[in-house]
Enzyme design. Sequence first.
Site: not given
Length: 114
Positions: A10-12, A15
Amino acid sequence: MKATIWHNPECGKSRSTLAILQGRQDIDLTVVEYLKTPPSRSKLAQLYRDAGMRAAEGVRTFKTDAEERGLTTADDETVLDAMMVEPRLIERPLVETEKGVRLCRPPERVEEIL
């Protein structure tokens, strides 16, 4: 080279770091979704030690009550205890290779250990 990323999909930033690692042909990558499979207390302590960080420097403050609880200035034992109860307090992504450990914020910090 082997690499392990403690990842939150969920974390940019997580990712982006994962994409850097996946883009390298020379990386044998292990992805650990740490909210589902948190590191042990001893592993987490070792990661921070190898990164040259105090545990308090690895506390996630965004969208947590870590600052209100005093975790950003607490001793390592207190911080690690809190992280074991609430893995969402672990800032991400942490990456470990044979060259060291980095908290990859910004994601490009991963290059330091590749």
